[in-house]
Design a protein around this motif. Sequence first.
Motif, PDB file in Angstrom:
ATOM      1  N   UNK A  13       0.838  -1.209   0.000  1.00  0.00           N
ATOM      2  CA  UNK A  13       0.000   0.000   0.000  1.00  0.00           C
ATOM      3  C   UNK A  13       0.867   1.251   0.000  1.00  0.00           C
ATOM      4  N   UNK A  14       1.868   1.300   0.876  1.00  0.00           N
ATOM      5  CA  UNK A  14       2.752   2.459   0.945  1.00  0.00           C
ATOM      6  C   UNK A  14       3.535   2.621  -0.358  1.00  0.00           C
ATOM      7  N   UNK A  15       3.950   1.514  -0.936  1.00  0.00           N
ATOM      8  CA  UNK A  15       4.720   1.567  -2.189  1.00  0.00           C
ATOM      9  C   UNK A  15       3.872   2.130  -3.321  1.00  0.00           C
ATOM     10  N   UNK A  16       2.619   1.639  -3.451  1.00  0.00           N
ATOM     11  CA  UNK A  16       1.754   2.131  -4.533  1.00  0.00           C
ATOM     12  C   UNK A  16       1.438   3.611  -4.340  1.00  0.00           C
ATOM     13  N   UNK A  17       1.129   4.008  -3.115  1.00  0.00           N
ATOM     14  CA  UNK A  17       0.851   5.421  -2.876  1.00  0.00           C
ATOM     15  C   UNK A  17       2.088   6.278  -3.132  1.00  0.00           C
ATOM     16  N   UNK A  18       3.245   5.702  -2.889  1.00  0.00           N
ATOM     17  CA  UNK A  18       4.490   6.408  -3.224  1.00  0.00           C
ATOM     18  C   UNK A  18       4.606   6.654  -4.719  1.00  0.00           C
ATOM     19  N   UNK A  19       4.207   5.659  -5.534  1.00  0.00           N
ATOM     20  CA  UNK A  19       4.270   5.849  -6.991  1.00  0.00           C
ATOM     21  C   UNK A  19       3.224   6.863  -7.455  1.00  0.00           C
ATOM     22  N   UNK A  38      -5.707 -16.899  -6.029  1.00  0.00           N
ATOM     23  CA  UNK A  38      -6.809 -16.088  -5.517  1.00  0.00           C
ATOM     24  C   UNK A  38      -6.389 -15.289  -4.285  1.00  0.00           C
ATOM     25  N   UNK A  39      -5.541 -15.894  -3.457  1.00  0.00           N
ATOM     26  CA  UNK A  39      -5.054 -15.215  -2.259  1.00  0.00           C
ATOM     27  C   UNK A  39      -4.206 -14.000  -2.625  1.00  0.00           C
ATOM     28  N   UNK A  40      -3.370 -14.138  -3.641  1.00  0.00           N
ATOM     29  CA  UNK A  40      -2.539 -13.018  -4.084  1.00  0.00           C
ATOM     30  C   UNK A  40      -3.388 -11.898  -4.690  1.00  0.00           C
ATOM     31  N   UNK A  41      -4.437 -12.274  -5.425  1.00  0.00           N
ATOM     32  CA  UNK A  41      -5.347 -11.263  -5.986  1.00  0.00           C
ATOM     33  C   UNK A  41      -6.051 -10.491  -4.872  1.00  0.00           C
ATOM     34  N   UNK A  42      -6.473 -11.197  -3.842  1.00  0.00           N
ATOM     35  CA  UNK A  42      -7.157 -10.552  -2.725  1.00  0.00           C
ATOM     36  C   UNK A  42      -6.212  -9.620  -1.969  1.00  0.00           C
ATOM     37  N   UNK A  43      -4.974 -10.038  -1.806  1.00  0.00           N
ATOM     38  CA  UNK A  43      -3.979  -9.214  -1.123  1.00  0.00           C
ATOM     39  C   UNK A  43      -3.725  -7.917  -1.897  1.00  0.00           C
ATOM     40  N   UNK A  44      -3.653  -8.030  -3.199  1.00  0.00           N
ATOM     41  CA  UNK A  44      -3.436  -6.849  -4.032  1.00  0.00           C
ATOM     42  C   UNK A  44      -4.636  -5.897  -3.954  1.00  0.00           C
ATOM     43  N   UNK A  45      -5.841  -6.461  -3.992  1.00  0.00           N
ATOM     44  CA  UNK A  45      -7.057  -5.642  -3.951  1.00  0.00           C
ATOM     45  C   UNK A  45      -7.181  -4.900  -2.628  1.00  0.00           C
ATOM     46  N   UNK A  46      -6.691  -5.499  -1.577  1.00  0.00           N
ATOM     47  CA  UNK A  46      -6.783  -4.873  -0.256  1.00  0.00           C
ATOM     48  C   UNK A  46      -5.771  -3.748  -0.055  1.00  0.00           C
ATOM     49  N   UNK A  47      -4.856  -3.595  -1.010  1.00  0.00           N
ATOM     50  CA  UNK A  47      -3.771  -2.622  -0.845  1.00  0.00           C
ATOM     51  C   UNK A  47      -4.089  -1.247  -1.423  1.00  0.00           C
ATOM     52  N   UNK A  48      -5.318  -1.035  -1.916  1.00  0.00           N
ATOM     53  CA  UNK A  48      -5.668   0.285  -2.435  1.00  0.00           C
ATOM     54  C   UNK A  48      -7.127   0.592  -2.134  1.00  0.00           C
ATOM     55  N   UNK A  49      -7.453   1.885  -2.182  1.00  0.00           N
ATOM     56  CA  UNK A  49      -8.812   2.330  -1.912  1.00  0.00           C
ATOM     57  C   UNK A  49      -9.310   3.282  -2.978  1.00  0.00           C
ATOM     58  N   UNK A 109      -9.650   6.458  -2.848  1.00  0.00           N
ATOM     59  CA  UNK A 109      -8.814   7.653  -2.943  1.00  0.00           C
ATOM     60  C   UNK A 109      -7.645   7.460  -3.898  1.00  0.00           C
ATOM     61  N   UNK A 110      -7.047   6.263  -3.875  1.00  0.00           N
ATOM     62  CA  UNK A 110      -5.937   5.962  -4.782  1.00  0.00           C
ATOM     63  C   UNK A 110      -6.402   5.991  -6.232  1.00  0.00           C
ATOM     64  N   UNK A 128      -9.054   7.685  -7.489  1.00  0.00           N
ATOM     65  CA  UNK A 128      -9.382   9.061  -7.874  1.00  0.00           C
ATOM     66  C   UNK A 128      -8.111   9.859  -8.172  1.00  0.00           C
ATOM     67  N   UNK A 129      -7.096   9.718  -7.324  1.00  0.00           N
ATOM     68  CA  UNK A 129      -5.834  10.432  -7.543  1.00  0.00           C
ATOM     69  C   UNK A 129      -5.195  10.005  -8.858  1.00  0.00           C
ATOM     70  N   UNK A 130      -5.271   8.716  -9.160  1.00  0.00           N
ATOM     71  CA  UNK A 130      -4.708   8.200 -10.417  1.00  0.00           C
ATOM     72  C   UNK A 130      -5.413   8.804 -11.623  1.00  0.00           C
ATOM     73  N   UNK A 131      -6.739   8.830 -11.608  1.00  0.00           N
ATOM     74  CA  UNK A 131      -7.509   9.387 -12.725  1.00  0.00           C
ATOM     75  C   UNK A 131      -7.256  10.890 -12.878  1.00  0.00           C
ATOM     76  N   UNK A 132      -7.093  11.588 -11.770  1.00  0.00           N
ATOM     77  CA  UNK A 132      -6.823  13.030 -11.827  1.00  0.00           C
ATOM     78  C   UNK A 132      -5.489  13.305 -12.514  1.00  0.00           C
ATOM     79  N   UNK A 133      -4.489  12.497 -12.212  1.00  0.00           N
ATOM     80  CA  UNK A 133      -3.170  12.675 -12.830  1.00  0.00           C
ATOM     81  C   UNK A 133      -3.246  12.438 -14.335  1.00  0.00           C
ATOM     82  N   UNK A 134      -3.967  11.391 -14.751  1.00  0.00           N
ATOM     83  CA  UNK A 134      -4.135  11.112 -16.180  1.00  0.00           C
ATOM     84  C   UNK A 134      -4.849  12.277 -16.869  1.00  0.00           C
ATOM     85  N   UNK A 135      -5.830  12.862 -16.211  1.00  0.00           N
ATOM     86  CA  UNK A 135      -6.548  14.004 -16.776  1.00  0.00           C
ATOM     87  C   UNK A 135      -5.645  15.216 -16.970  1.00  0.00           C
ATOM     88  N   UNK A 136      -4.767  15.481 -16.017  1.00  0.00           N
ATOM     89  CA  UNK A 136      -3.836  16.610 -16.121  1.00  0.00           C
ATOM     90  C   UNK A 136      -2.883  16.411 -17.291  1.00  0.00           C
TER      91      UNK A 136
END
Length: 537
Positions: free
Chosen positions: A263-269, A504-515, A517-518, A520-528
Amino acid sequence: MTSLDSLDWVVLSLYFVILLGIAWWVIRQKNTNTEDYFLAGRNVGWFVVGASIFASNIGSEHVVGLAGNGAGDKMPLLIYELHSWIVLMLGWLFLPFYARSKVFTMPEFLERRFDARSRWVLSVVSIIAYVLTKVSVTIFAGGIVVSTLLGIPFWVGAISTVVLTGIYTILGGMKAVVYTETVQAIVLIIGAATLTFMGLDAVGGWSSLKETVTPEYMNMWRPNSDPDFPWLPLVFTSSVVGVWYWCTDQVIVQRVLTAKNLKEARRGTIFGAAMKIMPIFLFLIPGIVALALKMRGEISFDSPDQAFPVLMTHLLPSGLRGLVAAGLMAALMSSLASVFNSCSTLFTLDIYKRLYPEKPEKALVNIGKIATGVVVILGILWIPVISVLSDGLYEYLQKVQAYLAPPIAAVFLMGIFWKRMNANGAIAALVAGMVLGMSKLMAETFITSMNPGSFIHRFAEFNWLAFGALFFFTCVLIALVVSLLSSPPDEEQIKGLTFGAISDEQKAENKASYGIGDIIATLAIVGIIAWIMITFS
């Protein structure tokens, strides 16, 4: 041109005192093993990860070269600064595979996905790439900045800064790098933003700037018949280079691997992607402002690469000059520190440790320090070639990367997105790509000694953007054919390392690592990014 005065030197000195204080604090926290020294103990938060990504990318080659693009009629190269969407790819697509593999380096990931041969080749190619691009270009740009600001010889300024950066990088390791980079990123943004606002004010605002240089000058899109920057090869080759640099290159990915969790790594990117948009406003626009003021006869410079430091010393008052000078030094030192640590990581863990697996952790850390010094020397020796390959620093950087990136980008993309890709396909694409790319680079280096009209001369003259696109497709084709003509990879080996082999466990772990807000921020950057592309058209 106004030189630095006493107040400027006070500000500049204060910056170095703070920077060295942070470095000393980190150095006192002993690096007892390779994870501490090379990945800062894998315990870094998203803000520091993102700031470190930004600072390690924005070196003096950006400050000097990107402003030089603005002052030198090379607006199409602006597209390389719109790669925030590729930084987002790192966080959303590539990062989960890297995090699951628990690797230190990108060559190590290739060994997990394919075999040891790929790791050897990528290690060697990556170190060559660092010498030809990151180290030599950064030292060259730093020499321009320091000599212009301080009025001292080019080599004295460049090498003294290299030595200072090398000391705290060697002693403090990755932890010293990421924390000093955070401070450097803040100083650089404040200093460059101040110059941008004052520059636009001096030229009479955005409308007056466009009127002076003409609206056509601001267009980054040129027809495919353009001999220098045809838009379609530009878009494609810049994207390939972007995937290599942002998603597979050790310098950038190593920052993400320092994060405490996914989660921290993705938000860092995401944070790093947002910051990546700023160089257009911090460096490119001041270059255009410098050109406009030159056209009006208010300033003068011999080379576009001198635009930023000349504008800075012309416009800024006492004290602010020192702050921006500190920002320029921050850019030089942060990018150098990043590549120093990443080079030592690659050499130590991917080459030396494999040759001498019995060496203790402390010995490996010491070898990493020695490797840093060797890479610096090699980078300095390559500097004279830079002026041969291009008349602009930033263009040289992108040109060489177009000859090194395609095979690596092809192997990583296919390795992650195509389950059937095997070790034979990977090594074939990497080796063939290294030979073809270095052949093009050497041909351009020695083009003056060739007979005009000969095959090798035409090969050397072939547009570098068109070459990069064809080069990538060639590497993909080689990997595809060789993989299909040989046995598929072992299912157990690729588990969790490629799409189609995720539990399936790895997919669930990945899905739990973002929300939300992440997202929305991603889409805003693409729009800019889309807005900027429309603005500069």
